[in-house]
Design a protein around this motif. Structure first.
Motif, short mmCIF file in Angstrom:
data_model
loop_
_atom_site.label_atom_id
_atom_site.label_comp_id
_atom_site.label_asym_id
_atom_site.label_seq_id
_atom_site.Cartn_x
_atom_site.Cartn_y
_atom_site.Cartn_z
N UNK A 162 0.89 -1.29 0.11
CA UNK A 162 0.00 -0.17 0.00
C UNK A 162 1.00 1.26 -0.04
N UNK A 163 0.23 2.55 -0.29
CA UNK A 163 1.09 3.78 -0.25
C UNK A 163 1.98 3.90 1.08
N UNK A 164 1.05 3.61 2.14
CA UNK A 164 1.61 3.63 3.48
C UNK A 164 3.00 2.66 3.86
N UNK A 165 2.60 1.54 3.35
CA UNK A 165 3.61 0.52 3.39
C UNK A 165 4.97 0.70 2.37
N UNK A 166 4.68 1.48 1.39
CA UNK A 166 5.86 1.77 0.38
C UNK A 166 6.55 2.90 1.32
N UNK A 167 6.29 3.93 1.90
CA UNK A 167 6.90 4.72 2.41
C UNK A 167 7.58 4.24 4.01
N UNK A 168 6.80 3.36 4.32
CA UNK A 168 7.49 2.82 5.74
C UNK A 168 8.56 1.92 5.51
N UNK A 198 5.74 4.27 15.21
CA UNK A 198 6.35 5.58 15.17
C UNK A 198 6.66 5.70 13.54
N UNK A 199 7.42 4.47 13.07
CA UNK A 199 7.75 4.59 11.52
C UNK A 199 6.31 4.96 10.80
N UNK A 200 5.23 4.42 11.08
CA UNK A 200 3.90 4.52 10.52
C UNK A 200 3.45 5.90 10.45
N UNK A 201 3.62 6.46 11.67
CA UNK A 201 3.30 7.92 11.82
C UNK A 201 3.90 9.10 11.05
N UNK A 202 5.50 8.77 10.81
CA UNK A 202 6.13 9.72 10.14
C UNK A 202 5.85 9.33 8.70
N UNK A 203 5.34 8.01 8.37
CA UNK A 203 5.06 7.93 6.85
C UNK A 203 3.67 8.50 6.54
N UNK A 204 2.81 8.59 7.44
CA UNK A 204 1.51 9.40 7.29
C UNK A 204 1.79 10.68 7.01
N UNK A 205 2.45 11.19 8.12
CA UNK A 205 2.64 12.60 7.92
C UNK A 205 3.44 13.06 6.40
N UNK A 206 4.30 12.24 6.09
CA UNK A 206 4.74 12.42 4.68
C UNK A 206 3.96 12.43 3.72
N UNK A 207 3.13 11.21 3.63
CA UNK A 207 2.16 11.05 2.63
C UNK A 207 1.00 12.20 2.53
N UNK A 208 0.76 12.84 4.05
CA UNK A 208 0.01 14.04 3.88
C UNK A 208 0.44 15.19 3.12
N UNK A 209 1.67 15.37 3.50
CA UNK A 209 2.44 16.50 2.65
C UNK A 209 2.60 16.60 1.25
N UNK A 210 2.59 15.40 0.73
CA UNK A 210 2.58 15.49 -0.63
C UNK A 210 1.12 15.16 -1.36
N UNK A 211 0.07 15.18 -0.40
CA UNK A 211 -1.13 15.14 -0.81
C UNK A 211 -1.93 13.91 -1.21
N UNK A 212 -1.31 12.83 -0.32
CA UNK A 212 -1.82 11.47 -0.52
C UNK A 212 -2.57 11.02 1.05
N UNK A 213 -2.72 11.99 1.72
CA UNK A 213 -3.32 11.54 3.29
C UNK A 213 -4.50 10.73 3.24
#
Length: 264
Positions: free
Chosen positions: A89-95, A116-131
């Protein structure tokens, strides 16, 4: 000291000379757009920056030291083709990148560390418009959304340098405009130094704070591979913020290139 220094940099493949006499200094925070004909060594140069190719001659220095010949956390990369894992998934890709790093020391990552890794990945995905697309797989995302995901992957380890190899070439014009604004915002927010290859000269001028033209200075029709390309034009664009101000017209771009002194 410059962030990056290139001193008589060359790259050969056997008797084929791809790049020669590449000399430049790049300061931290610059956005260098790179244009040139197909096959003139732009991607080869990016690979040397990434660390997957080594110079044949000369020096390529980061903070005054040779770039380690392997990819590192200080350099992120985004390719034209969407370099994401289709089974995640998008989240798993970034994690994944941070999970790999921690797993080297801790084995499998569990519990609070993975949260904690998942939280940082969610924040990054939100920043690029994929929240809103954390649980979607790449095949469920549009081309523009997949490139946003690739950007999130590249930025998750907080690199100093971002390498972009025609990242918007496969996107429709309307989506490209949105991506231009996104990369501008990320450049400023993360204080990145960016090298971007593009075949679109107008894109290079409108996004970058500096434009390099790669071309061959010397030609030999009897031995076309005997000489390599180098930076023939190095044009400062006088931009503190990429994309600020009106975009130049095609005529203004041509005038700027042809009236700028050629690099010796």
């Amino acid at each position: 000291m410059s962030l990056l220094s290139m001193r008589n940099l060359e790259k050969h493949y056997g008797k084929q000379v791809v790049l020669e006499r590449v000399n430049a200094e790049v300061q931290e925070g610059e956005f260098v757009s790179i244009v040139g004909a197909s096959g003139c060594g732009k991607t080869t140069f990016l690979k040397m920056m990434l660390g997957t190719e080594s110079p044949s001659k000369g020096e390529l220095l980061l903070d005054g030291k040779p770039i380690v010949q392997e990819p590192g956390e200080d350099r992120g990369v985004v390719f034209q083709r969407y370099s994401v894992f289709p089974h995640l998934t998008a989240l798993e890709n970034v994690m994944l990148g941070e999970e790999f790093v921690q797993a080297r020391w801790l084995g499998r990552v569990w519990g609070k560390q993975r949260q904690a890794i998942a939280e940082r990945a969610r924040a990054m995905l939100t920043q690029v418009g994929l929240g809103h697309a954390l649980d979607k797989y790449p095949h469920q995302l549009s081309g523009g959304m997949q490139q946003r995901l690739a950007l999130a992957q590249a930025l998750t380890k907080k690199p100093r340098i971002l390498l972009l190899d025609e990242p918007f070439g496969a996107l429709d014009p309307g989506i490209r405009k949105d991506m231009h604004q996104l990369i501008t915002d990320l450049w400023q927010q993360h204080q990145l130094t960016i090298f971007m290859i593009t075949h679109d000269l107008k894109e290079g001028f409108s996004l970058g704070s500096r434009l390099w033209v790669f071309d061959k200075i010397r030609h030999d029709p009897q031995a076309p591979d005997a000489w390599g390309a180098s930076i023939t034009y190095d044009i400062p664009l006088d931009r503190q913020a990429a994309g600020s101000g009106p975009q130049p017209s095609e005529q203004q771009i041509r005038d700027r290139v042809y009236t700028t002194p050629r690099v010796a």
